[in-house]
Motif scaffolding. Structure first.
Motif, PDB file in Angstrom:
ATOM      1  N   ALA A 277      23.344  84.845  48.919  1.00  0.00           N
ATOM      2  CA  ALA A 277      23.604  83.659  49.147  1.00  0.00           C
ATOM      3  C   ALA A 277      23.655  82.434  49.049  1.00  0.00           C
ATOM      4  N   THR A 295      18.015  89.229  49.760  1.00  0.00           N
ATOM      5  CA  THR A 295      18.155  89.356  48.521  1.00  0.00           C
ATOM      6  C   THR A 295      16.989  89.433  47.471  1.00  0.00           C
ATOM      7  N   TRP A 300      13.960  81.464  42.985  1.00  0.00           N
ATOM      8  CA  TRP A 300      14.423  80.819  43.994  1.00  0.00           C
ATOM      9  C   TRP A 300      13.808  79.311  44.351  1.00  0.00           C
ATOM     10  N   THR A 322      19.701  77.350  44.434  1.00  0.00           N
ATOM     11  CA  THR A 322      19.395  78.727  44.291  1.00  0.00           C
ATOM     12  C   THR A 322      18.941  78.324  42.708  1.00  0.00           C
ATOM     13  N   VAL A 386      14.663  86.644  49.175  1.00  0.00           N
ATOM     14  CA  VAL A 386      15.224  85.429  50.330  1.00  0.00           C
ATOM     15  C   VAL A 386      15.980  85.844  50.841  1.00  0.00           C
ATOM     16  N   GLN A 387      16.007  85.145  52.725  1.00  0.00           N
ATOM     17  CA  GLN A 387      16.296  86.429  53.459  1.00  0.00           C
ATOM     18  C   GLN A 387      16.863  84.917  54.407  1.00  0.00           C
ATOM     19  N   TRP A 388      18.430  85.840  54.852  1.00  0.00           N
ATOM     20  CA  TRP A 388      19.230  84.564  55.411  1.00  0.00           C
ATOM     21  C   TRP A 388      18.760  84.432  57.094  1.00  0.00           C
ATOM     22  N   GLN A 389      18.260  83.310  57.738  1.00  0.00           N
ATOM     23  CA  GLN A 389      17.268  82.704  59.083  1.00  0.00           C
ATOM     24  C   GLN A 389      17.802  82.094  59.345  1.00  0.00           C
ATOM     25  N   PRO A 393      19.308  80.431  53.746  1.00  0.00           N
ATOM     26  CA  PRO A 393      18.399  82.077  52.832  1.00  0.00           C
ATOM     27  C   PRO A 393      17.284  81.365  52.461  1.00  0.00           C
TER      28      PRO A 393
END
Length: 411
Positions: A277, A295, A300, A322, A386-389, A393
């Motif tokens: 991320a 992740t 975060w 991050t 955390v998610q990639w959108q 992230p």
């Protein structure tokens, strides 16, 4: 010599004695104008990028603390950041820690050293020097050695795995209508990654009804991801746990999965740690290949950190904040809080203050508590998912800190 001469000499001696006494009294009561805190991070080699981001977070915190009046218990003494390069091997990290304690004898505390492997080596040195060391590193071993001067601000790797897996299983079931049954693991051999998969291998997967159909460990950096991804293709797991610590390794595996027709959510991918991320990953891999990747991290930037995220972007051109930035930022505030509690710029007193802390700047850590147990682990430390959108992230868990709802990739 005349009587007048004797009086003059006696007067001068008395005045000198009074001056010396006054100077000594002033020196005893004087407070330091600055207090040194250490930052031991990789600034060269394979892990220079995350180390640089940790430096950004520390610099911001020190500037904010000093602008707000410094250490009030020390008459407004300012923090001074002392930065040392831990390099990209455990030996270099240990050598840097030795230089730190030998050359900077007036440090009151330090934070570092990114990879758990580096932190394990460095804290062998800082422990002997009685220098309190805060760390965001995950490995359970860091605080399993009976040390008294190590303070782990992130949830440990084993704890993160136990927190994350039930959440991921529920997310998958709610989204797809069925529970995953099979899982694959691809991990590098760094300390935190090994610690994260350890509870999975030792019974956690079985507890959750998951069958481990593939389990591969590699040494970073990867030169070719083909053999690993071929095994993923042949086993077709319902979930893939992929734990890299180097951006180039994340890139190689994700691109190879896409080449083999396994990317873009066809096999839901979950990581631990921030390599997958990092902003730099977008320089070499498209957002589409990252869409939906989850992740689990110790910290975060979340809801409530908007001003910090904006400042980081303006000051350093970082697109998001991050764990490396937010956690190191928070560590500086924890050290500041310990100095206020200790009332003196003394490393042993600061360590004592950390051990008895039960409040602190908790808004920079998930779980909201700054309190350390007898091992030096933060009590009730939660983790962040955390998610990639859409190319970013974003925090999706815990709900109280989330900035978006999670989704499960469609197979």
């Amino acid at each position: 010599m005349t009587r007048t001469g004797h009086l003059t000499r006696r007067t001068l001696l008395a005045a000198t004695a009074l001056s010396v006494m006054a100077t000594g009294a002033f020196a005893q009561g004087a407070q330091p104008q600055e207090v040194k805190v250490g930052l031991l991070v990789p600034l060269s080699g394979l892990y220079a990028r995350p180390g640089t981001v940790m430096k950004m977070g520390a610099e911001m915190a020190v500037d904010h603390i000093n602008a707000a009046g410094g250490i009030k218990a020390l008459n407004g003494a300012k923090l001074k950041l002392v930065v040392l390069d831990s390099g990209d091997t455990t030996e270099k990290a240990k050598n840097a820690a030795q230089r730190m304690v030998a050359q900077e004898t007036d440090l009151v505390a330090a934070t570092g050293a990114y990879l758990s492997s580096f932190t394990l080596a460095a804290t062998e040195v800082t422990e002997r020097a009685q220098l309190p060391m805060l760390t965001l590193s995950y490995s359970d071993l860091i605080t399993d050695r009976g040390f008294h001067y190590v303070f782990q601000t992130s949830a440990t790797a084993a704890s993160q795995a136990r927190q994350a897996l039930p959440l991921i299983m529920k997310l998958a079931e709610d989204a797809s209508g069925k529970r995953p049954k099979t899982v694959a693991i691809i991990t590098d051999n760094t300390g935190a990654s090994i610690a994260s998969v350890k509870p999975m291998r030792e019974g956690l997967l079985k507890e959750l009804g998951l069958e481990l159909v593939m389990d591969e460990t590699f040494t970073p950096p990867l030169s070719d991801a083909t053999p690993l991804v071929q095994k993923v293709r042949s086993t077709r797991p319902d979930l893939l746990f992929f734990l890299p610590t180097v951006i180039s390794d994340a890139k190689l595996v994700l691109e190879k999965m896409n080449e083999f027709g396994l990317g873009q959510g066809k096999i839901p991918t979950i990581s631990f740690g921030i390599a997958i991320a990092e902003p730099d990953i977008l320089q070499t891999i498209s957002p589409e290949l990252l869409q939906g990747v989850l992740t689990c991290v110790g910290s975060w930037a979340t809801k409530g950190h908007e001003a910090l995220i904006k400042e980081l972007n303006v000051r350093y051109k970082e697109p998001w904040m991050t764990q490396n930035a937010i956690s190191t930022y928070g560590d500086m505030w924890v050290i500041k809080d310990a100095l206020e509690k200790a009332g003196k710029a003394d490393k042993v007193a600061v360590a004592d203050a950390l051990r008895t802390m039960d409040a602190g700047p908790s808004k920079y850590y998930p779980g909201g508590i700054i309190k350390f147990d007898e091992k030096g682990r933060r009590v009730n430390a939660e983790m962040t998912v955390v998610q990639w959108q859409s190319g970013i992230p974003v925090t999706v868990f815990p709900k109280s800190l989330a900035v978006a709802e999670p989704f499960w990739p469609k197979r």
